[in-house]
Design a protein around this motif. Sequence first.
Motif, PDB file in Angstrom:
ATOM      1  N   THR A 179       0.821  -1.206   0.000  1.00 54.74           N
ATOM      2  CA  THR A 179       0.000   0.000   0.000  1.00 54.74           C
ATOM      3  C   THR A 179       0.858   1.261   0.000  1.00 54.74           C
ATOM      4  OG1 THR A 179      -1.675  -1.213   1.254  1.00 54.74           O
ATOM      5  CG2 THR A 179      -1.914   1.169   1.149  1.00 54.74           C
ATOM      6  N   LEU A 180       1.945   1.249   0.768  1.00 58.33           N
ATOM      7  CA  LEU A 180       2.882   2.378   0.752  1.00 58.33           C
ATOM      8  C   LEU A 180       3.400   2.611  -0.664  1.00 58.33           C
ATOM      9  CD1 LEU A 180       4.946   1.612   3.984  1.00 58.33           C
ATOM     10  CD2 LEU A 180       3.644   3.719   3.572  1.00 58.33           C
ATOM     11  N   ALA A 181       3.807   1.536  -1.321  1.00 60.27           N
ATOM     12  CA  ALA A 181       4.359   1.652  -2.668  1.00 60.27           C
ATOM     13  C   ALA A 181       3.309   2.131  -3.665  1.00 60.27           C
ATOM     14  CB  ALA A 181       4.930   0.302  -3.113  1.00 60.27           C
ATOM     15  N   GLN A 182       2.113   1.547  -3.614  1.00 54.61           N
ATOM     16  CA  GLN A 182       1.057   1.920  -4.560  1.00 54.61           C
ATOM     17  C   GLN A 182       0.698   3.389  -4.443  1.00 54.61           C
ATOM     18  OE1 GLN A 182      -2.055  -0.838  -3.529  1.00 54.61           O
ATOM     19  NE2 GLN A 182      -1.493  -2.292  -5.125  1.00 54.61           N
ATOM     20  N   ASN A 183       0.487   3.864  -3.218  1.00 51.02           N
ATOM     21  CA  ASN A 183       0.048   5.248  -3.038  1.00 51.02           C
ATOM     22  C   ASN A 183       1.144   6.244  -3.367  1.00 51.02           C
ATOM     23  OD1 ASN A 183      -2.843   5.552  -1.679  1.00 51.02           O
ATOM     24  ND2 ASN A 183      -1.945   3.647  -0.965  1.00 51.02           N
ATOM     25  N   ILE A 228      -5.893  -0.774   9.069  1.00 47.02           N
ATOM     26  CA  ILE A 228      -4.832   0.102   9.561  1.00 47.02           C
ATOM     27  C   ILE A 228      -3.688   0.154   8.556  1.00 47.02           C
ATOM     28  CG2 ILE A 228      -3.035   0.340  11.320  1.00 47.02           C
ATOM     29  CD1 ILE A 228      -4.999  -0.744  13.357  1.00 47.02           C
ATOM     30  N   SER A 229      -3.291  -1.010   8.049  1.00 45.09           N
ATOM     31  CA  SER A 229      -2.190  -1.030   7.084  1.00 45.09           C
ATOM     32  C   SER A 229      -2.552  -0.224   5.843  1.00 45.09           C
ATOM     33  CB  SER A 229      -1.841  -2.477   6.705  1.00 45.09           C
ATOM     34  OG  SER A 229      -2.874  -3.077   5.930  1.00 45.09           O
ATOM     35  N   TRP A 230      -3.803  -0.306   5.433  1.00 43.08           N
ATOM     36  CA  TRP A 230      -4.240   0.449   4.247  1.00 43.08           C
ATOM     37  C   TRP A 230      -4.244   1.947   4.534  1.00 43.08           C
ATOM     38  CZ3 TRP A 230      -8.312   3.662   2.886  1.00 43.08           C
ATOM     39  CH2 TRP A 230      -8.461   3.896   1.512  1.00 43.08           C
ATOM     40  N   SER A 265      -1.733   4.601   2.893  1.00 49.58           N
ATOM     41  CA  SER A 265      -2.276   5.684   2.069  1.00 49.58           C
ATOM     42  C   SER A 265      -1.732   7.038   2.510  1.00 49.58           C
ATOM     43  CB  SER A 265      -3.805   5.683   2.144  1.00 49.58           C
ATOM     44  OG  SER A 265      -4.331   4.470   1.658  1.00 49.58           O
ATOM     45  N   ILE A 266      -1.795   7.312   3.825  1.00 50.99           N
ATOM     46  CA  ILE A 266      -1.383   8.616   4.335  1.00 50.99           C
ATOM     47  C   ILE A 266       0.122   8.834   4.167  1.00 50.99           C
ATOM     48  CG2 ILE A 266      -1.244  10.060   6.403  1.00 50.99           C
ATOM     49  CD1 ILE A 266      -3.784   8.602   7.390  1.00 50.99           C
ATOM     50  N   VAL A 267       0.916   7.863   4.658  1.00 46.75           N
ATOM     51  CA  VAL A 267       2.371   8.004   4.627  1.00 46.75           C
ATOM     52  C   VAL A 267       2.888   7.919   3.195  1.00 46.75           C
ATOM     53  CG1 VAL A 267       4.556   7.008   5.394  1.00 46.75           C
ATOM     54  CG2 VAL A 267       2.603   7.099   6.953  1.00 46.75           C
TER      55      VAL A 267
END
Length: 428
Positions: free
Chosen positions: A25-29, A155-157, A161-163
């Motif tokens: 999710t970090l990478a995608q966002n 939470i992971s999502w 997304s935010i970070v």
Amino acid sequence: MSDTSIHPFRIANFRAYWTARLAMTLAQNGMIIVIGWQTYTIARQTMPPHLAAAQLGLIGLLQFIPLFLTTPITGYVADRFDRRWITRVTVSLQLACALILALVTQAGAMSLPVLFGVAVLLGIGRAFAGPAFGALAPNLVPRESLPAAIALSAISWQVGSIVGQSAAGTIYALAPATPYFVATGLFGIALVALVLIGPVPRTHNADTRHPLRQIVDGLIYVWQNKMVLGTITLDLFAVFLAGTSALLPVYAHDILKVGPSEFGMLTAAPGVGAGIVALFFSFRPIKTQVGPKMLAAVLVYGAATVTFGLSSWMPLSLAALAVAGAADMFSVYIRQSLVQLYTPDAMRGRVGAVSQLTISASNELGEAESGFLASAAGLVGAVLIGGGGAILVTVLWTFLFPVIRRAKTFDPPMLPEEPGPTHEKEAA
């Protein structure tokens, strides 16, 4: 749910799954932010602003179309094949996309065709990853631990997304290719974590009927199971109508009259509210009156949207967005738990694909609806109509789907199984 349920983080397979989901999710966002920036920057070199902005819409459309076209297939694949290997292959595809963008950016050869082509590949990867990731989680934890596992996944999502979005812009300013290299590394971490997930018990679909028949069965199941249909469509219409993310730049500039830093606070506020609720539920899951509480949460979501629409004071706007995000997370937590627990394991991939399609439609198409409505009814009018519409839909769904308001716990009735399934462990 049992009071003796095991916390998901005590299970090694779930810890690996959670790590993979967070890294992905970090990478995608992060990639989404940089792809959008590069697309608009390149387009502005040869196009007027309105045509350059349209290229951003095209990027989103190119990712949505593969999802729309492949939804029946992705669900069937998630139910027919080893879900762990599906997630590994799709993460590998996204890793390759990130590496391509990193190398092309570093070489100074980035172009719109490259960005558009990668957008299609990312859309395909996410289309297959969504149902497989969603259907894999219930195979990793005991049934009574699933609501807590869903909260931790949320939470992971939210954190991702935010970070991911906030960090990517800063890193890009330092070195344009670096965010893509970071994304490549994060996808690599996700891939390693997925490889570490060992054999897990699941229902093996031994149905020998034609694949098209099995795909149709998944759609029929969603239509006939009123709990699943009601919860999925409630989220679809509420978010489709009351989503405000597409209008935040206009609100920041014209209504609140704030700058880029305050705009960043507005975009982060819903995620902060959602993250707090998800963290709370990971330790204190809801156990009673789940249906009525979900309906109440959607009503709060609509009311918070109306409050935001009427506000011209920055603190109130931030509070309204945070409450909307918290209420949305509240309802999503219950909805995902109900959908997972009310669906047989052999059907979870196909049902998850339908759910993923409705979420994507409510987000991407909802943003388009917000823009068109704002041009027709005015900015404030569009938000008020959307928030009021979400409230109206909730009231209607309370009577159209009484099974939702009657759901006291997450425990479903006896679930039907598909013809001929057998239970076995997935091969390593």
